[in-house]
Design a protein around this motif. Sequence first.
Motif, short mmCIF file in Angstrom:
data_model
loop_
_atom_site.label_atom_id
_atom_site.label_comp_id
_atom_site.label_asym_id
_atom_site.label_seq_id
_atom_site.Cartn_x
_atom_site.Cartn_y
_atom_site.Cartn_z
N UNK A 11 0.83 -1.21 0.00
CA UNK A 11 0.00 0.00 0.00
C UNK A 11 0.86 1.25 0.00
N UNK A 12 0.20 2.34 -0.33
CA UNK A 12 0.78 3.67 -0.21
C UNK A 12 -0.01 4.45 0.84
N UNK A 13 0.73 5.11 1.72
CA UNK A 13 0.15 6.00 2.71
C UNK A 13 0.79 7.37 2.53
N UNK A 58 5.95 -7.66 -10.16
CA UNK A 58 6.61 -8.69 -9.34
C UNK A 58 7.96 -9.10 -9.92
N UNK A 59 8.12 -8.98 -11.22
CA UNK A 59 9.41 -9.32 -11.81
C UNK A 59 10.50 -8.34 -11.38
N UNK A 60 10.08 -7.10 -11.13
CA UNK A 60 11.02 -6.06 -10.71
C UNK A 60 10.96 -5.80 -9.21
N UNK A 61 10.08 -6.51 -8.50
CA UNK A 61 9.91 -6.30 -7.05
C UNK A 61 9.66 -4.83 -6.74
N UNK A 62 8.78 -4.23 -7.51
CA UNK A 62 8.53 -2.79 -7.38
C UNK A 62 7.03 -2.50 -7.33
N UNK A 63 6.68 -1.61 -6.41
CA UNK A 63 5.32 -1.10 -6.29
C UNK A 63 5.29 0.30 -6.87
N UNK A 113 4.97 10.59 1.10
CA UNK A 113 4.32 9.35 0.71
C UNK A 113 5.20 8.16 1.10
N UNK A 114 4.57 7.18 1.74
CA UNK A 114 5.26 6.00 2.22
C UNK A 114 4.67 4.75 1.57
N UNK A 115 5.53 3.81 1.24
CA UNK A 115 5.00 2.51 0.84
C UNK A 115 5.12 1.55 2.02
N UNK A 116 4.26 0.55 2.02
CA UNK A 116 4.20 -0.39 3.12
C UNK A 116 3.84 -1.77 2.60
N UNK A 117 4.27 -2.79 3.33
CA UNK A 117 4.01 -4.17 2.92
C UNK A 117 3.49 -4.97 4.11
N UNK A 118 2.59 -5.88 3.82
CA UNK A 118 2.00 -6.71 4.85
C UNK A 118 2.11 -8.19 4.49
N UNK A 119 2.41 -9.01 5.49
CA UNK A 119 2.37 -10.46 5.32
C UNK A 119 1.31 -11.05 6.25
N UNK A 120 0.33 -10.18 6.58
CA UNK A 120 -0.72 -10.60 7.51
C UNK A 120 -2.06 -10.74 6.83
N UNK A 140 8.70 2.02 4.20
CA UNK A 140 9.83 2.75 3.64
C UNK A 140 10.05 4.05 4.38
N UNK A 141 11.06 4.81 3.95
CA UNK A 141 11.40 6.06 4.61
C UNK A 141 10.60 7.24 4.11
N UNK A 142 9.94 7.10 2.98
CA UNK A 142 9.08 8.15 2.48
C UNK A 142 9.73 8.99 1.39
N UNK A 143 8.88 9.58 0.56
CA UNK A 143 9.33 10.51 -0.48
C UNK A 143 8.37 11.68 -0.52
#
Length: 124
Positions: free
Chosen positions: A35-37, A73-78, A93-100, A115-118
Amino acid sequence: QVHLVESGGGSVQSGGSLRLSCAASAGTDTMYAMAWFRQAPGKEREGVAAIANDGNTRYADSVKGRFTISQDNAENTLYLQMSSLKPEDTAIYYCAASTIVLVPTLFARVYKHWGQGTQVTVSS
């Protein structure tokens, strides 16, 4: 531990476009959801867009029709393609990942990797 690095932020005039990228150290196809926050000065963090591993997406009402989330997914990029930008889109803007969770949720607490944000700045 998943390491996320955002890029693509910058300054743009109202009505302009930007594309944010989030490079992941682990395979994005191993993340149940990403996601993006964003967080503007003096405001709480808010969910912008999310995508589940099955491709389902969810958007905040404020960005529907203007922003598009996708992942390679081939580039592992959101990615977050942002169009028709408004001054109120100004934020970090921050990206985030969940394995839940397996659904594209904008609930921040389920995302354990950030992530650290942009910075995105939209001028009128």
